[in-house]
Design a protein around this motif. Sequence first.
Motif, mmCIF file in Angstrom:
data_model
loop_
_atom_site.group_PDB
_atom_site.id
_atom_site.type_symbol
_atom_site.label_atom_id
_atom_site.label_comp_id
_atom_site.label_asym_id
_atom_site.label_seq_id
_atom_site.Cartn_x
_atom_site.Cartn_y
_atom_site.Cartn_z
ATOM 1 N N SER A 96 149.386 31.111 78.136
ATOM 2 C CA SER A 96 149.743 29.696 77.937
ATOM 3 C C SER A 96 151.144 29.564 77.357
ATOM 4 N N ASP A 97 151.674 30.636 76.776
ATOM 5 C CA ASP A 97 153.065 30.601 76.303
ATOM 6 C C ASP A 97 154.025 30.160 77.408
ATOM 7 N N ASP A 199 146.067 21.872 72.737
ATOM 8 C CA ASP A 199 145.896 23.303 73.003
ATOM 9 C C ASP A 199 144.490 23.712 72.598
ATOM 10 N N TYR A 202 140.925 28.001 71.638
ATOM 11 C CA TYR A 202 139.669 28.482 71.031
ATOM 12 C C TYR A 202 138.475 27.639 71.459
ATOM 13 N N THR A 225 143.352 29.256 77.633
ATOM 14 C CA THR A 225 143.816 30.622 77.859
ATOM 15 C C THR A 225 142.646 31.563 78.155
ATOM 16 N N SER A 227 143.075 34.572 76.989
ATOM 17 C CA SER A 227 143.417 35.610 76.013
ATOM 18 C C SER A 227 142.426 35.723 74.860
ATOM 19 N N LYS A 228 141.557 34.761 74.679
ATOM 20 C CA LYS A 228 140.672 34.782 73.512
ATOM 21 C C LYS A 228 139.235 35.098 73.956
ATOM 22 N N ARG A 236 147.409 38.371 80.422
ATOM 23 C CA ARG A 236 148.308 37.216 80.326
ATOM 24 C C ARG A 236 148.005 36.107 81.333
HETATM 25 C C1 LIG Z 1 146.324 32.666 71.096
HETATM 26 C C2 LIG Z 1 146.804 31.289 71.358
HETATM 27 C C3 LIG Z 1 147.295 30.935 72.605
HETATM 28 C C4 LIG Z 1 147.267 31.927 73.732
HETATM 29 O O1 LIG Z 1 148.477 32.187 74.242
HETATM 30 P P1 LIG Z 1 148.547 33.078 75.571
HETATM 31 O O2 LIG Z 1 149.988 33.035 75.884
HETATM 32 O O3 LIG Z 1 147.693 32.397 76.600
HETATM 33 O O4 LIG Z 1 148.016 34.441 75.226
HETATM 34 C C5 LIG Z 1 147.737 29.649 72.807
HETATM 35 N N1 LIG Z 1 147.667 28.727 71.833
HETATM 36 C C6 LIG Z 1 147.176 29.035 70.621
HETATM 37 C C7 LIG Z 1 147.082 27.992 69.580
HETATM 38 C C8 LIG Z 1 146.739 30.325 70.350
HETATM 39 O O5 LIG Z 1 146.250 30.627 69.140
#
Ligand SMILES: *Cc1c(COP(=O)(O)O)cnc(C)c1O
Length: 364
Positions: A96-97, A199, A202, A225, A227-228, A236
Amino acid sequence: MLFLRADLAELQAYSTHTYPDLPDSLDRLDANESYYDLPPELKQKLAWFYQQQMATNRYPDAGQGELKQLLAGYVNYSANLNVPIDAAHISLGNGSDELIRSLLMATCLGGNGSIVVAEPTFSMYGILARTLGIPVHRIDRSPQNWEMNLQAAQDVLQRDPTVRVVFVVHPNSPTGNPLTEAEIQWLADIPQSVLVVIDEAYFEYCQHSLVERLDKHPNWLILRTFSKALRLAGHRVGYAIADPELIMALEKMRLPYNLPTMSQAAARLVLQHHDQLINLDEVCTEREYLYQKFQGLPGVQVWPSAANFFYLRCLGDYGAIVQAMARHGTLIRHTGGGLRITIGDRSANQRTLERLALVLKAHS
Ligand SMILES: *Cc1c(COP(=O)(O)O)cnc(C)c1O
């Protein structure tokens, strides 16, 4: 070097901390990833895909259609939507970055706007804005319950007509609190000339999403995302859900091959097995357990969490505490004027508690 932008001199490259002399087996509780790798049978499927199906000499699928289809199904399944969303409501990012950066470029770049964040919060909004020369308004939160200072936020919106984006996290990182009804109402009242980014990194641990209200707010965008909870931080993959017109703008900013073939394959695979991968019951049990135990640590202030981590404050030098924890074998994060600790399995959590008690005794 004279050709570089002068403002870059004040920025630092992102790096995760490394400490010398760390034990071999570490509890990595500093990045809020899932505690668990993919199960071996799913890894085997991915390895099979790599060996039998993927042509490494070919570019990835630039349209990402198959993954978007599956993702729309996942979003609809996990929400209670009047009108189901489809692939036109989704844009994919290399994490998501990447989507955060594309959003900043599509709204504020070139002196076209500024953003608002409520701190402490996810640091990437401010970091990425600065790399693009975009001004950041920082408002505060109540240290009792970490609710945003809505009066201050409202004042910024009124004072500065250049504000183009408000970023919020639901539930917030590092503080773990979900948006309140009052905060959601405030977001709903923000004028259509300002983009509201919610965002939900979570979401799976909180089980409350604002995706259900998207159809009423074309200026809202939900970020999520893999990623979690979905265990794919190493691949990614992030996604945005919004009105198709806004999604189209993101698609214009996107690099054509931003998602490697293996990342797309991994994301499709976890969507087909999400029930088995999101260990919500365990996280809820461990969240309850850790919350009780943290409250029993002398000198520690802890807040309830709707996510897979806790935010703590205590006396002592946080930098030294984080380093001492690392030497004992538990990586935690110093951020937002406190400590953020990811929830692990029961034995990792017990080690966290034992080590934290020891370290705090030595450092306060
Ligand atoms: C971990 C996190 C992300 C995830 O970022 P990615 O780039 O998808 O790994 C996004 N926003 C928040 C608030 C997070 O804590």
